[in-house]
Design a protein around this motif. Structure first.
Motif, PDB file in Angstrom:
ATOM      1  N   LYS A  82       0.774  -1.279  -0.115  1.00 49.43           N
ATOM      2  CA  LYS A  82      -0.159  -0.192  -0.034  1.00 49.43           C
ATOM      3  C   LYS A  82       0.824   1.215  -0.063  1.00 49.43           C
ATOM      4  CE  LYS A  82      -3.855  -2.193   1.752  1.00 49.43           C
ATOM      5  NZ  LYS A  82      -4.543  -2.853   2.982  1.00 49.43           N
ATOM      6  N   ASN A  83       2.117   1.141   0.537  1.00 46.74           N
ATOM      7  CA  ASN A  83       2.990   2.438   0.487  1.00 46.74           C
ATOM      8  C   ASN A  83       3.692   2.642  -0.986  1.00 46.74           C
ATOM      9  OD1 ASN A  83       2.472   3.110   3.068  1.00 46.74           O
ATOM     10  ND2 ASN A  83       4.015   1.688   3.848  1.00 46.74           N
ATOM     11  N   ALA A  84       3.343   1.612  -1.649  1.00 41.49           N
ATOM     12  CA  ALA A  84       4.068   1.887  -3.215  1.00 41.49           C
ATOM     13  C   ALA A  84       3.947   3.094  -3.966  1.00 41.49           C
ATOM     14  CB  ALA A  84       3.659   0.567  -4.084  1.00 41.49           C
ATOM     15  N   TRP A  85       2.714   3.769  -3.578  1.00 40.70           N
ATOM     16  CA  TRP A  85       2.324   4.981  -4.277  1.00 40.70           C
ATOM     17  C   TRP A  85       3.070   6.225  -3.865  1.00 40.70           C
ATOM     18  CZ3 TRP A  85      -0.184   5.246  -8.649  1.00 40.70           C
ATOM     19  CH2 TRP A  85      -1.048   4.469  -9.033  1.00 40.70           C
ATOM     20  N   LEU A  86       3.160   6.080  -2.424  1.00 37.18           N
ATOM     21  CA  LEU A  86       4.003   7.240  -2.053  1.00 37.18           C
ATOM     22  C   LEU A  86       5.553   7.057  -2.339  1.00 37.18           C
ATOM     23  CD1 LEU A  86       4.820   9.556  -0.004  1.00 37.18           C
ATOM     24  CD2 LEU A  86       4.854   7.994   2.050  1.00 37.18           C
ATOM     25  N   ARG A  87       6.175   5.696  -2.124  1.00 39.55           N
ATOM     26  CA  ARG A  87       7.469   5.552  -2.452  1.00 39.55           C
ATOM     27  C   ARG A  87       7.580   5.857  -3.968  1.00 39.55           C
ATOM     28  NH1 ARG A  87       7.098   1.387   0.918  1.00 39.55           N
ATOM     29  NH2 ARG A  87       6.771  -0.269  -0.701  1.00 39.55           N
ATOM     30  N   GLY A  88       6.656   5.422  -5.083  1.00 41.06           N
ATOM     31  CA  GLY A  88       7.023   5.533  -6.482  1.00 41.06           C
ATOM     32  C   GLY A  88       7.032   6.946  -6.745  1.00 41.06           C
ATOM     33  N   THR A  89       6.404   7.947  -5.933  1.00 40.31           N
ATOM     34  CA  THR A  89       6.136   9.322  -6.068  1.00 40.31           C
ATOM     35  C   THR A  89       7.607   9.984  -5.707  1.00 40.31           C
ATOM     36  OG1 THR A  89       4.018   9.313  -5.500  1.00 40.31           O
ATOM     37  CG2 THR A  89       4.951  11.448  -5.567  1.00 40.31           C
ATOM     38  N   VAL A  90       7.995   9.489  -4.484  1.00 39.25           N
ATOM     39  CA  VAL A  90       9.316  10.039  -4.167  1.00 39.25           C
ATOM     40  C   VAL A  90      10.409   9.572  -4.826  1.00 39.25           C
ATOM     41  CG1 VAL A  90      10.762   9.908  -1.931  1.00 39.25           C
ATOM     42  CG2 VAL A  90       8.524  10.408  -1.708  1.00 39.25           C
ATOM     43  N   LEU A  91      10.376   8.358  -5.186  1.00 44.58           N
ATOM     44  CA  LEU A  91      11.604   7.822  -5.986  1.00 44.58           C
ATOM     45  C   LEU A  91      11.557   8.677  -7.273  1.00 44.58           C
ATOM     46  CD1 LEU A  91      11.317   3.923  -5.372  1.00 44.58           C
ATOM     47  CD2 LEU A  91      13.189   5.437  -4.746  1.00 44.58           C
ATOM     48  N   GLY A  92      10.544   8.784  -7.891  1.00 44.39           N
ATOM     49  CA  GLY A  92      10.242   9.546  -9.294  1.00 44.39           C
ATOM     50  C   GLY A  92      10.683  10.835  -9.330  1.00 44.39           C
ATOM     51  N   ALA A  93      10.278  11.530  -8.262  1.00 43.40           N
ATOM     52  CA  ALA A  93      10.598  12.797  -8.041  1.00 43.40           C
ATOM     53  C   ALA A  93      12.354  13.169  -7.958  1.00 43.40           C
ATOM     54  CB  ALA A  93       9.828  13.423  -7.013  1.00 43.40           C
ATOM     55  N   LEU A  94      12.840  12.279  -6.852  1.00 49.36           N
ATOM     56  CA  LEU A  94      14.247  12.352  -6.644  1.00 49.36           C
ATOM     57  C   LEU A  94      14.979  11.924  -7.907  1.00 49.36           C
ATOM     58  CD1 LEU A  94      14.253  10.428  -3.178  1.00 49.36           C
ATOM     59  CD2 LEU A  94      14.645  12.832  -3.875  1.00 49.36           C
ATOM     60  N   ALA A  95      14.362  10.963  -8.877  1.00 49.29           N
ATOM     61  CA  ALA A  95      15.217  10.587  -9.903  1.00 49.29           C
ATOM     62  C   ALA A  95      15.165  11.917 -11.068  1.00 49.29           C
ATOM     63  CB  ALA A  95      14.644   9.489 -10.562  1.00 49.29           C
ATOM     64  N   GLY A  96      13.918  12.525 -11.266  1.00 47.89           N
ATOM     65  CA  GLY A  96      13.749  13.653 -12.000  1.00 47.89           C
ATOM     66  C   GLY A  96      14.447  14.749 -11.589  1.00 47.89           C
ATOM     67  N   VAL A  97      14.834  15.161 -10.326  1.00 45.60           N
ATOM     68  CA  VAL A  97      15.517  16.137  -9.771  1.00 45.60           C
ATOM     69  C   VAL A  97      17.017  15.756 -10.170  1.00 45.60           C
ATOM     70  CG1 VAL A  97      16.288  17.514  -7.733  1.00 45.60           C
ATOM     71  CG2 VAL A  97      13.935  17.062  -8.110  1.00 45.60           C
ATOM     72  N   GLY A  98      17.344  14.595  -9.888  1.00 49.43           N
ATOM     73  CA  GLY A  98      18.846  14.120  -9.997  1.00 49.43           C
ATOM     74  C   GLY A  98      19.136  14.197 -11.614  1.00 49.43           C
ATOM     75  N   ALA A  99      18.272  13.814 -12.475  1.00 47.39           N
ATOM     76  CA  ALA A  99      18.463  13.908 -13.880  1.00 47.39           C
ATOM     77  C   ALA A  99      18.669  15.296 -14.180  1.00 47.39           C
ATOM     78  CB  ALA A  99      17.588  13.616 -14.664  1.00 47.39           C
ATOM     79  N   VAL A 100      18.115  16.230 -13.659  1.00 47.39           N
ATOM     80  CA  VAL A 100      18.426  17.747 -13.920  1.00 47.39           C
ATOM     81  C   VAL A 100      19.799  18.082 -13.386  1.00 47.39           C
ATOM     82  CG1 VAL A 100      17.407  20.176 -13.953  1.00 47.39           C
ATOM     83  CG2 VAL A 100      15.960  18.133 -14.349  1.00 47.39           C
ATOM     84  N   THR A 101      20.070  17.762 -12.121  1.00 43.82           N
ATOM     85  CA  THR A 101      20.998  18.435 -11.297  1.00 43.82           C
ATOM     86  C   THR A 101      22.389  17.911 -11.541  1.00 43.82           C
ATOM     87  OG1 THR A 101      20.322  17.596  -9.175  1.00 43.82           O
ATOM     88  CG2 THR A 101      19.489  19.489  -9.756  1.00 43.82           C
ATOM     89  N   LEU A 102      22.524  16.481 -11.656  1.00 38.49           N
ATOM     90  CA  LEU A 102      23.784  15.751 -11.399  1.00 38.49           C
ATOM     91  C   LEU A 102      24.621  15.541 -12.755  1.00 38.49           C
ATOM     92  CD1 LEU A 102      22.534  12.700  -9.072  1.00 38.49           C
ATOM     93  CD2 LEU A 102      23.931  14.759  -8.697  1.00 38.49           C
ATOM     94  N   PRO A 103      24.012  15.786 -14.024  1.00 39.56           N
ATOM     95  CA  PRO A 103      24.913  15.427 -15.126  1.00 39.56           C
ATOM     96  C   PRO A 103      25.941  16.413 -15.168  1.00 39.56           C
ATOM     97  CG  PRO A 103      22.726  15.291 -15.720  1.00 39.56           C
ATOM     98  CD  PRO A 103      22.604  15.806 -14.388  1.00 39.56           C
ATOM     99  N   GLY A 104      25.911  17.703 -14.743  1.00 39.90           N
ATOM    100  CA  GLY A 104      26.940  18.785 -14.975  1.00 39.90           C
ATOM    101  C   GLY A 104      28.055  18.243 -13.991  1.00 39.90           C
ATOM    102  N   PRO A 105      27.788  18.149 -12.718  1.00 44.83           N
ATOM    103  CA  PRO A 105      28.972  17.896 -11.787  1.00 44.83           C
ATOM    104  C   PRO A 105      29.503  16.458 -12.083  1.00 44.83           C
ATOM    105  CG  PRO A 105      26.899  18.579 -10.486  1.00 44.83           C
ATOM    106  CD  PRO A 105      26.357  18.450 -11.897  1.00 44.83           C
ATOM    107  N   LEU A 106      28.685  15.575 -12.829  1.00 45.92           N
ATOM    108  CA  LEU A 106      29.499  14.012 -13.170  1.00 45.92           C
ATOM    109  C   LEU A 106      30.321  14.502 -14.338  1.00 45.92           C
ATOM    110  CD1 LEU A 106      26.317  11.833 -12.173  1.00 45.92           C
ATOM    111  CD2 LEU A 106      28.649  12.134 -11.005  1.00 45.92           C
ATOM    112  N   GLY A 107      30.303  15.568 -14.811  1.00 49.68           N
ATOM    113  CA  GLY A 107      31.178  15.698 -16.229  1.00 49.68           C
ATOM    114  C   GLY A 107      30.378  15.331 -17.548  1.00 49.68           C
TER     115      GLY A 107
END
Length: 147
Positions: A82-107
């Motif tokens: 039953k917590n899958a919806w919350l975890r899916g939302t948080v995981l998706g949002a974190l992945a999206g923010v990481g996709a925008v913020t991490l590529p530059g620092p990772l070169g």
């Protein structure tokens, strides 16, 4: 946690994200180019290992397979309870923010995912969609097998 259901949800959502991303990048000029980031990451690792990266088509194919495997495993963390919806939302949002913020620092360069505000929003949206899809699919499998 129901492992098989979680893995199925993760794999299915990774395929959906990849399909939507590949379709979007062909028709929307500002679409994120996560495929390019994947190609750059593989190429960079190969150079560090002293290997010569393959041609662009092969590199692209490898990046797509890598995306599906890594995203599938990542999204499977949403689980199937039953917590899958919350975890899916948080995981998706974190992945999206990481996709925008991490590529530059990772070169890997900022352009593919950080070009415009629209590019950033689409990148976050794609990964958020993946997290929600993983939860929906895993929960649907659980409900279908309980009946």
């Amino acid at each position: 946690m129901k492992i098989l259901e979680s893995l199925a949800g993760g794999l299915a959502s990774a395929c959906i994200v990849t399909l939507v991303h590949e379709s979007l990048r062909r028709v929307v000029p500002d679409a994120p180019r996560m495929d390019i980031l994947g190609m750059r990451a593989i190429s960079k690792l190969m150079h560090k290992a002293g290997a010569t990266p393959p041609d662009d088509k092969t590199l692209h194919d490898w990046a797509m397979v890598g995306d599906i495997i890594s995203n599938g495993l990542y999204y499977s963390l949403a689980g199937a309870n039953k917590n899958a919806w919350l975890r899916g939302t948080v995981l998706g949002a974190l992945a999206g923010v990481g996709a925008v913020t991490l590529p530059g620092p990772l070169g890997l360069g900022e352009g593919p995912s950080n070009r415009t505000p629209q590019t950033q929003a689409m990148a976050v949206g794609l990964y958020l969609m993946g997290g929600l899809a993983a939860a929906a699919i895993a929960r649907s499998i659980v409900k279908a097998t309980e009946d």
